[in-house]
Scaffold this motif. Sequence first.
Motif, short mmCIF file in Angstrom:
data_model
loop_
_atom_site.label_atom_id
_atom_site.label_comp_id
_atom_site.label_asym_id
_atom_site.label_seq_id
_atom_site.Cartn_x
_atom_site.Cartn_y
_atom_site.Cartn_z
N THR A 225 9.98 -14.42 3.51
CA THR A 225 9.27 -13.53 2.59
C THR A 225 8.64 -12.39 3.36
O THR A 225 7.96 -12.62 4.37
CB THR A 225 8.16 -14.28 1.81
OG1 THR A 225 8.74 -15.39 1.12
CG2 THR A 225 7.49 -13.36 0.81
N ARG B 177 0.15 -7.84 -5.31
CA ARG B 177 1.07 -8.30 -4.28
C ARG B 177 2.50 -7.89 -4.63
O ARG B 177 2.92 -8.02 -5.77
CB ARG B 177 1.00 -9.82 -4.14
CG ARG B 177 1.94 -10.43 -3.10
CD ARG B 177 1.78 -11.94 -3.08
NE ARG B 177 0.45 -12.31 -2.65
CZ ARG B 177 0.11 -12.51 -1.38
NH1 ARG B 177 1.04 -12.40 -0.43
NH2 ARG B 177 -1.11 -12.86 -1.06
N GLY B 178 3.21 -7.38 -3.63
CA GLY B 178 4.61 -7.05 -3.80
C GLY B 178 5.42 -7.63 -2.66
O GLY B 178 4.87 -8.03 -1.63
N ARG B 179 6.74 -7.67 -2.84
CA ARG B 179 7.60 -8.16 -1.77
C ARG B 179 8.86 -7.31 -1.72
O ARG B 179 9.28 -6.71 -2.73
CB ARG B 179 7.96 -9.64 -1.96
CG ARG B 179 8.81 -9.92 -3.19
CD ARG B 179 8.95 -11.41 -3.44
NE ARG B 179 9.86 -11.68 -4.56
CZ ARG B 179 11.14 -11.98 -4.42
NH1 ARG B 179 11.67 -12.08 -3.21
NH2 ARG B 179 11.91 -12.19 -5.47
N THR C 11 12.89 -7.35 -1.16
CA THR C 11 13.95 -8.34 -1.35
C THR C 11 15.21 -8.05 -0.55
O THR C 11 16.12 -8.88 -0.51
CB THR C 11 14.32 -8.44 -2.84
OG1 THR C 11 14.77 -7.14 -3.29
CG2 THR C 11 13.12 -8.86 -3.67
N ASP D 266 9.33 -5.13 -5.05
CA ASP D 266 9.26 -5.85 -6.31
C ASP D 266 7.86 -6.42 -6.47
O ASP D 266 7.45 -7.30 -5.72
CB ASP D 266 10.30 -6.98 -6.33
CG ASP D 266 10.26 -7.79 -7.61
OD1 ASP D 266 9.56 -7.39 -8.57
OD2 ASP D 266 10.91 -8.85 -7.66
N THR D 267 7.12 -5.88 -7.46
CA THR D 267 5.77 -6.38 -7.75
C THR D 267 5.71 -7.14 -9.06
O THR D 267 4.64 -7.56 -9.50
CB THR D 267 4.75 -5.23 -7.78
OG1 THR D 267 5.06 -4.38 -8.91
CG2 THR D 267 4.77 -4.42 -6.51
N GLY D 268 6.89 -7.27 -9.72
CA GLY D 268 6.91 -7.96 -11.00
C GLY D 268 6.62 -7.05 -12.18
O GLY D 268 6.50 -7.54 -13.32
N ASN D 269 6.52 -5.74 -11.94
CA ASN D 269 6.26 -4.79 -13.01
C ASN D 269 7.16 -3.58 -12.80
O ASN D 269 7.01 -2.86 -11.81
CB ASN D 269 4.79 -4.38 -13.02
CG ASN D 269 4.45 -3.41 -14.13
OD1 ASN D 269 4.79 -2.24 -14.06
ND2 ASN D 269 3.76 -3.89 -15.15
N ALA D 270 8.11 -3.36 -13.70
CA ALA D 270 9.13 -2.33 -13.49
C ALA D 270 8.53 -0.93 -13.38
O ALA D 270 8.95 -0.13 -12.52
CB ALA D 270 10.15 -2.37 -14.63
N ARG E 42 5.49 -0.05 -12.41
CA ARG E 42 4.77 0.08 -11.14
C ARG E 42 5.76 0.19 -9.98
O ARG E 42 5.56 0.98 -9.06
CB ARG E 42 3.84 -1.12 -10.94
CG ARG E 42 3.06 -1.06 -9.63
CD ARG E 42 1.96 -2.11 -9.61
NE ARG E 42 2.48 -3.44 -9.84
CZ ARG E 42 1.84 -4.37 -10.54
NH1 ARG E 42 0.67 -4.11 -11.10
NH2 ARG E 42 2.37 -5.56 -10.71
N ASP E 43 6.85 -0.58 -10.02
CA ASP E 43 7.84 -0.53 -8.94
C ASP E 43 8.48 0.85 -8.86
O ASP E 43 8.72 1.37 -7.76
CB ASP E 43 8.91 -1.60 -9.14
CG ASP E 43 8.36 -3.01 -9.01
OD1 ASP E 43 7.22 -3.15 -8.50
OD2 ASP E 43 9.05 -3.96 -9.41
#
Length: 274
Positions: free
Chosen positions: A106, A120-122, A124, A152-156, A158-159
């Motif tokens: 990760t 938090r973002g990651r 990939t 990828d922060t889980g919010n399109a 914001r990404d």
Amino acid sequence: MPLTARVRTRDGWPVAHAVVTLTDAAGRQVLRVEADAEGSVHDPAVLAPGAYTVIVTAVGHAPAAAGALVTDEAAGVQAGTVTLARQGGAELPPPGPWTVDPAHSTVAAVARHLGFSSVRGRFTDYSARFEVAADDVTASRVEAEIRAASIDTGNAARDTHLRSADFLDAGRHPSITYRSTGLTAAGPDRWTVHGDLTLRGIRRPVDLDLTHLGTGPDPWGGTRAAFRATAELRREDFAMHYNQVVQAGIAAVGTTLRVELDVQAVRGTSLPAG
């Protein structure tokens, strides 16, 4: 069985071509034998009864010594397993090339939000390799490349904003790279990796606080090592000045980013299937 020994690291890996020296009670060298590629020593020389000292040395490792008493020529010296620590007492995985496995790793970044919470973002899509130096472990090297658009922060929405020129500017600078310039031991299993991070086309020195979590076999017949690493980045160092000020002068986005890496690496230059 006059002289036998097995030379290993603290993690149980063989120390190839370690040198085992035997001295008598007067300090005279009686025998000097080089271990094989598996760290094993067997010398058939017949040893006279008496007291001896077994000294084991290897490049990049601290020497070890132990006393031995020969009471019977047929018995000789059976030194068993001799454990050598890395020079300076710090350990890394066995020398050679290693490849980071993205499927079991990760790469994350954490930013403060509104002054009291975190986002938090990651990433990939990335690749990384490192080389553990055999003779001088501080000469080990790390190289990594991250695709900026893979955030990828889980919010399109914001990404999309993070990929824009306000932040990562992924269109003009698709790659984020890190190349090490040195390594400093910070404890028995902790290191500081010195290197250069290039982000948005701007290169800045960044240190990683690295912890070696262990090394062992995997289900696919390979060898894996695990690490955890962190670093602090200032957004302004990479020309990421975007912000909004909400009530009471609090910035919507914090001025620093915390990088958090949880990494599995496979020994060798290629990754197994699975």
